[in-house]
Design a protein around this motif. Structure first.
Motif, PDB file in Angstrom:
ATOM      1  N   LEU A  52       0.819  -1.217   0.000  1.00  0.00           N
ATOM      2  CA  LEU A  52       0.000   0.000   0.000  1.00  0.00           C
ATOM      3  C   LEU A  52       0.852   1.266   0.000  1.00  0.00           C
ATOM      4  CD1 LEU A  52      -2.894  -1.048   2.422  1.00  0.00           C
ATOM      5  CD2 LEU A  52      -2.830  -1.129  -0.082  1.00  0.00           C
ATOM      6  N   ASP A  53       1.549   1.546   1.095  1.00  0.00           N
ATOM      7  CA  ASP A  53       2.245   2.820   1.259  1.00  0.00           C
ATOM      8  C   ASP A  53       3.401   2.981   0.275  1.00  0.00           C
ATOM      9  OD1 ASP A  53       0.974   4.127   3.756  1.00  0.00           O
ATOM     10  OD2 ASP A  53       1.292   2.034   4.332  1.00  0.00           O
ATOM     11  N   ARG A  54       3.349   4.068  -0.464  1.00  0.00           N
ATOM     12  CA  ARG A  54       4.317   4.418  -1.498  1.00  0.00           C
ATOM     13  C   ARG A  54       4.273   3.447  -2.691  1.00  0.00           C
ATOM     14  NH1 ARG A  54      10.058   6.716  -0.373  1.00  0.00           N
ATOM     15  NH2 ARG A  54       9.481   7.783  -2.310  1.00  0.00           N
ATOM     16  N   THR A  55       3.234   2.628  -2.744  1.00  0.00           N
ATOM     17  CA  THR A  55       2.968   1.805  -3.914  1.00  0.00           C
ATOM     18  C   THR A  55       1.626   2.216  -4.518  1.00  0.00           C
ATOM     19  OG1 THR A  55       4.282  -0.051  -3.055  1.00  0.00           O
ATOM     20  CG2 THR A  55       2.690  -0.549  -4.794  1.00  0.00           C
ATOM     21  N   LEU A  56       0.558   2.115  -3.718  1.00  0.00           N
ATOM     22  CA  LEU A  56      -0.755   2.595  -4.160  1.00  0.00           C
ATOM     23  C   LEU A  56      -1.192   3.847  -3.418  1.00  0.00           C
ATOM     24  CD1 LEU A  56      -2.791  -0.751  -4.440  1.00  0.00           C
ATOM     25  CD2 LEU A  56      -1.371   0.376  -6.178  1.00  0.00           C
ATOM     26  N   VAL A  57      -0.760   3.987  -2.172  1.00  0.00           N
ATOM     27  CA  VAL A  57      -1.220   5.048  -1.269  1.00  0.00           C
ATOM     28  C   VAL A  57      -0.025   5.907  -0.862  1.00  0.00           C
ATOM     29  CG1 VAL A  57      -2.219   5.483   1.014  1.00  0.00           C
ATOM     30  CG2 VAL A  57      -3.136   3.632  -0.422  1.00  0.00           C
ATOM     31  N   TYR A  58      -0.250   7.234  -0.780  1.00  0.00           N
ATOM     32  CA  TYR A  58       0.872   8.147  -0.521  1.00  0.00           C
ATOM     33  C   TYR A  58       0.511   9.175   0.545  1.00  0.00           C
ATOM     34  CZ  TYR A  58       3.033   6.145  -4.608  1.00  0.00           C
ATOM     35  OH  TYR A  58       3.600   5.249  -5.494  1.00  0.00           O
ATOM     36  N   SER A  59       1.455   9.420   1.433  1.00  0.00           N
ATOM     37  CA  SER A  59       1.302  10.518   2.386  1.00  0.00           C
ATOM     38  C   SER A  59       1.500  11.834   1.652  1.00  0.00           C
ATOM     39  CB  SER A  59       2.326  10.390   3.513  1.00  0.00           C
ATOM     40  OG  SER A  59       3.634  10.593   3.003  1.00  0.00           O
ATOM     41  N   ARG A  60       1.126  12.934   2.299  1.00  0.00           N
ATOM     42  CA  ARG A  60       1.304  14.245   1.675  1.00  0.00           C
ATOM     43  C   ARG A  60       2.774  14.488   1.331  1.00  0.00           C
ATOM     44  NH1 ARG A  60      -2.065  18.485   1.707  1.00  0.00           N
ATOM     45  NH2 ARG A  60      -3.273  17.627   3.441  1.00  0.00           N
ATOM     46  N   ARG A  61       3.665  13.967   2.166  1.00  0.00           N
ATOM     47  CA  ARG A  61       5.095  14.161   1.951  1.00  0.00           C
ATOM     48  C   ARG A  61       5.560  13.579   0.611  1.00  0.00           C
ATOM     49  NH1 ARG A  61       9.731  10.966   5.282  1.00  0.00           N
ATOM     50  NH2 ARG A  61      11.542  12.115   4.582  1.00  0.00           N
ATOM     51  N   PHE A  62       4.968  12.450   0.219  1.00  0.00           N
ATOM     52  CA  PHE A  62       5.400  11.778  -1.005  1.00  0.00           C
ATOM     53  C   PHE A  62       4.412  11.949  -2.153  1.00  0.00           C
ATOM     54  CE2 PHE A  62       7.580   9.236   2.320  1.00  0.00           C
ATOM     55  CZ  PHE A  62       8.887   9.523   1.942  1.00  0.00           C
ATOM     56  N   PHE A  63       3.343  12.688  -1.905  1.00  0.00           N
ATOM     57  CA  PHE A  63       2.357  12.911  -2.956  1.00  0.00           C
ATOM     58  C   PHE A  63       2.812  14.122  -3.756  1.00  0.00           C
ATOM     59  CE2 PHE A  63      -1.521  13.613  -5.149  1.00  0.00           C
ATOM     60  CZ  PHE A  63      -2.249  12.439  -5.064  1.00  0.00           C
ATOM     61  N   ASP A  64       3.315  13.887  -4.949  1.00  0.00           N
ATOM     62  CA  ASP A  64       3.999  14.934  -5.694  1.00  0.00           C
ATOM     63  C   ASP A  64       3.144  15.607  -6.756  1.00  0.00           C
ATOM     64  OD1 ASP A  64       3.793  12.772  -7.317  1.00  0.00           O
ATOM     65  OD2 ASP A  64       5.899  12.678  -7.877  1.00  0.00           O
ATOM     66  N   THR A  65       1.822  15.485  -6.641  1.00  0.00           N
ATOM     67  CA  THR A  65       0.928  16.223  -7.536  1.00  0.00           C
ATOM     68  C   THR A  65       0.105  17.186  -6.701  1.00  0.00           C
ATOM     69  OG1 THR A  65      -0.808  14.568  -7.393  1.00  0.00           O
ATOM     70  CG2 THR A  65       0.808  14.303  -9.158  1.00  0.00           C
ATOM     71  N   ALA A  66      -0.240  18.303  -7.259  1.00  0.00           N
ATOM     72  CA  ALA A  66      -0.941  19.351  -6.503  1.00  0.00           C
ATOM     73  C   ALA A  66      -2.447  19.139  -6.535  1.00  0.00           C
ATOM     74  CB  ALA A  66      -0.604  20.718  -7.104  1.00  0.00           C
ATOM     75  N   PRO A  67      -3.192  19.670  -5.541  1.00  0.00           N
ATOM     76  CA  PRO A  67      -4.647  19.632  -5.604  1.00  0.00           C
ATOM     77  C   PRO A  67      -5.103  20.279  -6.904  1.00  0.00           C
ATOM     78  CG  PRO A  67      -3.889  20.399  -3.465  1.00  0.00           C
ATOM     79  CD  PRO A  67      -2.685  20.352  -4.369  1.00  0.00           C
ATOM     80  N   PRO A  68      -6.239  19.882  -7.496  1.00  0.00           N
ATOM     81  CA  PRO A  68      -7.247  18.980  -6.919  1.00  0.00           C
ATOM     82  C   PRO A  68      -7.043  17.515  -7.275  1.00  0.00           C
ATOM     83  CG  PRO A  68      -8.094  19.947  -8.904  1.00  0.00           C
ATOM     84  CD  PRO A  68      -6.699  20.478  -8.759  1.00  0.00           C
ATOM     85  N   THR A  69      -5.820  17.087  -7.558  1.00  0.00           N
ATOM     86  CA  THR A  69      -5.591  15.705  -7.970  1.00  0.00           C
ATOM     87  C   THR A  69      -5.361  14.782  -6.780  1.00  0.00           C
ATOM     88  OG1 THR A  69      -3.243  16.183  -8.290  1.00  0.00           O
ATOM     89  CG2 THR A  69      -4.682  16.356 -10.213  1.00  0.00           C
ATOM     90  N   GLN A  70      -5.713  15.200  -5.589  1.00  0.00           N
ATOM     91  CA  GLN A  70      -5.576  14.365  -4.405  1.00  0.00           C
ATOM     92  C   GLN A  70      -6.945  13.858  -3.954  1.00  0.00           C
ATOM     93  OE1 GLN A  70      -3.727  16.851  -1.474  1.00  0.00           O
ATOM     94  NE2 GLN A  70      -1.684  16.650  -2.333  1.00  0.00           N
ATOM     95  N   GLN A  71      -7.027  12.569  -3.670  1.00  0.00           N
ATOM     96  CA  GLN A  71      -8.222  11.991  -3.073  1.00  0.00           C
ATOM     97  C   GLN A  71      -7.816  11.369  -1.747  1.00  0.00           C
ATOM     98  OE1 GLN A  71     -10.892   9.659  -5.529  1.00  0.00           O
ATOM     99  NE2 GLN A  71     -11.261   8.217  -3.852  1.00  0.00           N
ATOM    100  N   CYS A  72      -8.330  11.899  -0.650  1.00  0.00           N
ATOM    101  CA  CYS A  72      -7.963  11.393   0.670  1.00  0.00           C
ATOM    102  C   CYS A  72      -8.503   9.982   0.867  1.00  0.00           C
ATOM    103  CB  CYS A  72      -8.496  12.321   1.758  1.00  0.00           C
ATOM    104  SG  CYS A  72      -8.140  11.742   3.434  1.00  0.00           S
ATOM    105  N   VAL A  73      -7.654   9.075   1.353  1.00  0.00           N
ATOM    106  CA  VAL A  73      -8.090   7.710   1.637  1.00  0.00           C
ATOM    107  C   VAL A  73      -7.816   7.308   3.087  1.00  0.00           C
ATOM    108  CG1 VAL A  73      -7.872   6.923  -0.751  1.00  0.00           C
ATOM    109  CG2 VAL A  73      -5.891   6.755   0.784  1.00  0.00           C
ATOM    110  N   GLU A  74      -7.251   8.251   3.876  1.00  0.00           N
ATOM    111  CA  GLU A  74      -6.982   7.925   5.284  1.00  0.00           C
ATOM    112  C   GLU A  74      -7.026   9.175   6.132  1.00  0.00           C
ATOM    113  OE1 GLU A  74      -3.628   5.718   8.122  1.00  0.00           O
ATOM    114  OE2 GLU A  74      -3.088   6.341   6.085  1.00  0.00           O
ATOM    115  N   MET A  75      -7.777   9.069   7.233  1.00  0.00           N
ATOM    116  CA  MET A  75      -7.836  10.127   8.241  1.00  0.00           C
ATOM    117  C   MET A  75      -7.226   9.590   9.537  1.00  0.00           C
ATOM    118  SD  MET A  75      -9.505  12.739   6.815  1.00  0.00           S
ATOM    119  CE  MET A  75     -10.139  13.691   8.206  1.00  0.00           C
TER     120      MET A  75
END
Length: 278
Positions: free
Chosen positions: A9-32
């Motif tokens: 999952l992490d850094r394969t399919l799912v990314y933290s903000r630190r590693f998410f290298d595209t800007a909004p609105p291309t982010q879809q939150c999957v974890e709170m």
């Protein structure tokens, strides 16, 4: 369903903000966590995963603990099967399989020093100046959360040198440094699930295993798979880890998840040019 698709999952399919290298609105939150969004996918990746899971046996396969995995609202869920705790827990309809947990505990017990011994030694080697936390995961393994900027240059190599002869492996993934007993692996859990599903007729005999992952703890899973893929970032990429049956994405960062999921789609449709092992 004719294949088992196991993905980190992490850094394969799912990314933290630190590693998410595209800007909004291309982010879809999957974890709170504690009321704050902490993990994301691109909308394209989320839709690709949703479509993939609708018609195929997708098995999330992660080093996260059960509680950490439960925080993720993974598109396409709920997933009937999941592997957490680096293979220590096999979830079936959200509940840990106790037979598998007992088998894992027995293997670890026979393999080398117990976790308490490893943690005691680790505590003598860390410094509050660069260590942020030391956490025990499911009483199976431990990991440090560190400040990468002040982490001593040779700490990981020195710690690994001490651990390996004692049957424990070390893996650094960003701010986290994992110390894991060698019998505890995602690949072993995937093999067990694959066997069970064939025995019960849920998968046909000879059903292939497809896999994806980015870290050293994913290496045995990728080795096991008939064909696999890893992103062009992460621990394995830094190590230049390569196998003839393992593809590498062209891009890195969160967009790599889109490539990985597209690759899975192509595999199950027989469209990919990846070469299975013979």
């Amino acid at each position: 369903m004719t294949a088992l698709l196991a993905s980190d999952l992490d850094r394969t399919l799912v990314y933290s903000r630190r590693f998410f290298d595209t800007a909004p609105p291309t982010q879809q939150c999957v974890e709170m966590y504690r009321g704050e969004p902490i993990s994301y996918m691109t909308p394209t990746a989320a839709e690709l995963l949703r479509q993939l899971a609708a018609h195929n046996l997708v098995v999330p396969t992660t080093t996260r603990t059960v509680a950490q995995y439960a925080r993720i609202n993974l598109p396409g869920g709920p997933y009937r099967y999941a592997i957490t705790s680096n293979g220590g827990t096999l979830l079936v309809d959200g509940a840990p399989d106790q037979m598998w947990a007992s088998a894992v505990a027995a293997r670890i017990h026979e393999s080398g020093p117990p976790l308490s011994h490893i943690v005691a030694e680790l505590r003598t080697r860390v410094d509050d100046g660069w260590m942020r936390n030391l956490r025990i995961a499911e009483n199976l393994f431990c990991y440090l959360v560190v400040d990468e900027a002040t982490l001593p240059l040779h700490f990981v190599a020195d710690w690994e040198q001490w651990c390996l002869p004692r049957g424990w492996a070390v893996s650094q993934q960003g701010r986290k440094i994992y110390t894991v007993p060698k019998p505890l692996s995602k690949s072993t859990a995937v093999v067990e699930l694959h066997r069970r599903l064939i025995d019960t007729g849920q998968l046909p005999a000879g059903a292939p295993i497809l896999a994806a992952g980015d870290g050293a703890l994913d290496a045995t899973l990728l080795d096991l798979a008939d064909v696999a893929i890893r992103p062009a970032h992460g621990e394995l990429h830094t190590l230049n880890w390569q196998r003839t049956h393992v593809s590498v994405t062209a891009g890195s960062g969160a967009r790599a998840a889109e490539e990985i999921l597209t690759w899975f789609h192509q595999q199950v449709r027989g469209e990919t040019r990846s070469t299975p092992r013979t």
